[in-house]
Motif scaffolding. Structure first.
Motif, mmCIF file in Angstrom:
data_model
loop_
_atom_site.group_PDB
_atom_site.id
_atom_site.type_symbol
_atom_site.label_atom_id
_atom_site.label_comp_id
_atom_site.label_asym_id
_atom_site.label_seq_id
_atom_site.Cartn_x
_atom_site.Cartn_y
_atom_site.Cartn_z
ATOM 1 N N ASP A 59 0.841 -1.207 0.000
ATOM 2 C CA ASP A 59 0.000 0.000 0.000
ATOM 3 C C ASP A 59 0.878 1.260 0.000
ATOM 4 O O ASP A 59 2.097 1.182 0.140
ATOM 5 C CB ASP A 59 -0.996 -0.016 1.173
ATOM 6 C CG ASP A 59 -0.284 -0.027 2.513
ATOM 7 O OD1 ASP A 59 0.899 0.395 2.582
ATOM 8 O OD2 ASP A 59 -0.888 -0.457 3.508
ATOM 9 N N GLU A 60 0.193 2.379 -0.163
ATOM 10 C CA GLU A 60 0.881 3.659 -0.342
ATOM 11 C C GLU A 60 1.855 3.963 0.809
ATOM 12 O O GLU A 60 3.019 4.314 0.574
ATOM 13 C CB GLU A 60 -0.193 4.763 -0.445
ATOM 14 C CG GLU A 60 0.388 6.113 -0.679
ATOM 15 C CD GLU A 60 -0.670 7.144 -1.107
ATOM 16 O OE1 GLU A 60 -1.816 6.748 -1.435
ATOM 17 O OE2 GLU A 60 -0.327 8.328 -1.105
ATOM 18 N N ILE B 44 4.956 1.780 0.648
ATOM 19 C CA ILE B 44 5.871 2.174 -0.441
ATOM 20 C C ILE B 44 6.667 3.421 -0.015
ATOM 21 O O ILE B 44 7.895 3.457 -0.154
ATOM 22 C CB ILE B 44 5.074 2.453 -1.744
ATOM 23 C CG1 ILE B 44 4.472 1.147 -2.258
ATOM 24 C CG2 ILE B 44 5.967 3.100 -2.808
ATOM 25 C CD1 ILE B 44 3.508 1.288 -3.416
ATOM 26 N N LYS B 45 5.975 4.385 0.556
ATOM 27 C CA LYS B 45 6.659 5.622 0.966
ATOM 28 C C LYS B 45 7.707 5.331 2.033
ATOM 29 O O LYS B 45 8.819 5.847 1.990
ATOM 30 C CB LYS B 45 5.635 6.642 1.483
ATOM 31 C CG LYS B 45 4.811 7.204 0.331
ATOM 32 C CD LYS B 45 3.879 8.305 0.774
ATOM 33 C CE LYS B 45 3.300 9.004 -0.456
ATOM 34 N NZ LYS B 45 2.097 9.751 -0.178
ATOM 35 N N ALA C 290 8.778 7.738 -4.698
ATOM 36 C CA ALA C 290 7.682 6.996 -4.051
ATOM 37 C C ALA C 290 6.346 7.351 -4.704
ATOM 38 O O ALA C 290 5.528 6.468 -4.984
ATOM 39 C CB ALA C 290 7.656 7.318 -2.554
ATOM 40 N N GLU C 291 6.158 8.637 -4.978
ATOM 41 C CA GLU C 291 4.883 9.052 -5.572
ATOM 42 C C GLU C 291 4.685 8.442 -6.959
ATOM 43 O O GLU C 291 3.584 7.994 -7.316
ATOM 44 C CB GLU C 291 4.834 10.574 -5.659
ATOM 45 C CG GLU C 291 3.438 11.077 -5.960
ATOM 46 C CD GLU C 291 3.407 12.590 -6.033
ATOM 47 O OE1 GLU C 291 3.833 13.240 -5.070
ATOM 48 O OE2 GLU C 291 2.965 13.102 -7.081
ATOM 49 N N VAL D 244 3.662 4.845 -6.491
ATOM 50 C CA VAL D 244 2.269 4.760 -6.017
ATOM 51 C C VAL D 244 1.311 5.025 -7.186
ATOM 52 O O VAL D 244 0.339 4.288 -7.395
ATOM 53 C CB VAL D 244 2.026 5.764 -4.858
ATOM 54 C CG1 VAL D 244 0.543 5.869 -4.541
ATOM 55 C CG2 VAL D 244 2.818 5.343 -3.623
ATOM 56 N N ASN D 245 1.605 6.073 -7.975
ATOM 57 C CA ASN D 245 0.723 6.390 -9.115
ATOM 58 C C ASN D 245 0.657 5.249 -10.121
ATOM 59 O O ASN D 245 -0.373 5.020 -10.740
ATOM 60 C CB ASN D 245 1.210 7.652 -9.848
ATOM 61 C CG ASN D 245 0.944 8.887 -9.024
ATOM 62 O OD1 ASN D 245 0.127 8.854 -8.096
ATOM 63 N ND2 ASN D 245 1.644 9.965 -9.328
ATOM 64 N N LYS E 199 -1.193 1.947 -7.951
ATOM 65 C CA LYS E 199 -2.554 2.063 -7.401
ATOM 66 C C LYS E 199 -3.637 1.532 -8.346
ATOM 67 O O LYS E 199 -4.458 0.706 -7.934
ATOM 68 C CB LYS E 199 -2.844 3.506 -7.003
ATOM 69 C CG LYS E 199 -2.920 3.667 -5.499
ATOM 70 C CD LYS E 199 -3.582 4.969 -5.139
ATOM 71 C CE LYS E 199 -3.768 5.003 -3.622
ATOM 72 N NZ LYS E 199 -3.897 6.384 -3.172
#
Ligand code: TYM
Length: 332
Positions: free
Chosen positions: A214-215, A218-219, A278-279, A282-283, A286
């Motif tokens: 999950d987000e 990952i971050k 990270a972003e 996630v993008n 997701k």
């Protein structure tokens, strides 16, 4: 007309390395296929059992991998998706290819040597013959191209040798297949030891991004990725393997070339850069995760896998008959 073949083992959780080195490439390649081309993508369960597996977990992992393939964008109208063990010709051609492969060349395979060392319960003979089964997977469809990550290069070299050996011993039968390895993303490294490959068998969870992380996870994992202390974002895999790996991940994910990224981040600090990496992940992941969760609830997976098995079997039977005839083990 060309044929492509590739597979992934349903072991452990798939990593960002599997995605960027293999699956993302499969999706791009499926969109370049022309009339008459074939692309066979399979779930390599016979390979998975070369090391001990828990049967219920393996069964779930097979289903999960089927859903991952589709969620990542593989389109069953364009490619043939199936489970390796359901096309029994894989095992049969694997055996036939063993008759022309040498123990010495198999003992030299680096993946065999690595995996052998990790075995605590004894090394199965199937672990040694694993690359021969892989050669069979590829030759069964007379592939011209095999999209894989860099770690499979040596196995592809063996496949090429076996194809040539068979052709010279029994007459021209197989194409000699070429690996297709992406320029960026063919070897994603561990986040905790960027001199080692990111691997789903790594016991250290934070060394890998899993496709289903999950987000927040990952971050956290990217924030704790090992880098260096000189504070400069430049691409230098030897002296700055951590930063080079993050640049590779960002480039392979967003398809922005590494030199453009280096330029963009030349005045940035590591934490800003890491937050962007990270972003981007996630993008990318997701929407895949959302589709994955939907697919697991539907009948679609079984329908696709049934259809794939029928089509792959048709091609596999034709090759196997030809091979057996050439080897003298068909009555007529
Ligand atoms: P497997 O299941 O270990 O990995 C699946 C694919 O992911 C690639 N890969 C990576 N790419 C970039 N960075 C990484 N850190 C990374 N880790 C894994 C692998 O190169 C592979 O493309 N033997 C194969 C499965 C197989 C196969 C085949 C492949 C069986 N038969 C026939 C092609 C053709 C394997 O174990 O992949």
């Amino acid at each position: 007309m060309k044929t492509l073949v590739s597979g992934i083992q349903p072991t452990g959780k798939l990593t960002l390395g599997n995605y960027l080195g293999a699956i993302k490439q499969f999706v791009a390649l499926q969109n370049t296929l022309e009339e008459g081309d074939e692309f066979f993508v399979f779930i390599a369960d016979l390979h998975a059992i070369t090391i001990p597996q828990i049967p219920t977990e393996l069964r779930n992992a097979v289903k999960s991998l089927a859903a991952v393939y589709l969620a990542c964008g593989l389109n069953p109208e364009k490619i043939t998706l199936f489970i390796q063990s359901e096309v029994t010709e894989h095992a049969e051609l694997g055996y036939l290819m063993q008759t022309i492969s040498y123990i010495g060349e198999l003992e030299r395979m680096t993946q065999y040597k690595d995996k052998m060392q990790k075995q605590t319960q004894g090394v199965s003979s199937a672990l040694l013959t694993y690359p021969v089964l892989m050669a069979g997977d590829i030759l069964l469809y007379n592939a011209n191209f095999v999209p894989v990550g860099e770690d499979q290069k040596q196995h592809l070299e063996l496949t090429r040798n076996l194809a040539e050996r068979f052709n010279s011993r029994y007459s021209e039968t197989f194409n000699v297949p070429n690996p297709l390895i992406t320029k960026t993303g063919a070897k994603i490294m561990s986040l905790q030891d960027p001199t080692k490959k990111m691997s789903k068998s790594d016991p250290l969870e934070k060394s890998c991004i899993y496709l289903l992380d999950d987000e927040a996870t990952i971050k956290r994992k990217i924030a704790s990725a090992v880098t260096d202390s000189d504070g400069v974002i430049s691409y230098d895999p030897v002296n700055k393997p951590g930063i080079a790996n993050l640049l590779t991940i960002l480039s392979a994910t967003t398809l922005v070339p590494i030199d453009e990224l280096v330029n963009k981040y030349k005045d940035a600090n590591y934490s800003t850069f890491k937050a962007d990496v990270a972003e981007a992940i996630v993008n990318e992941l997701k929407p895949i995760q959302a589709r994955y969760n939907e697919l697991l609830k539907t009948q679609e997976l079984d329908n696709v896998l049934n259809q794939g098995r029928e089509k792959a079997s048709y091609f596999a039977r034709k090759t196997l008959t030809k091979v057996k005839r050439k080897m003298g083990i068909l009555r007529k």
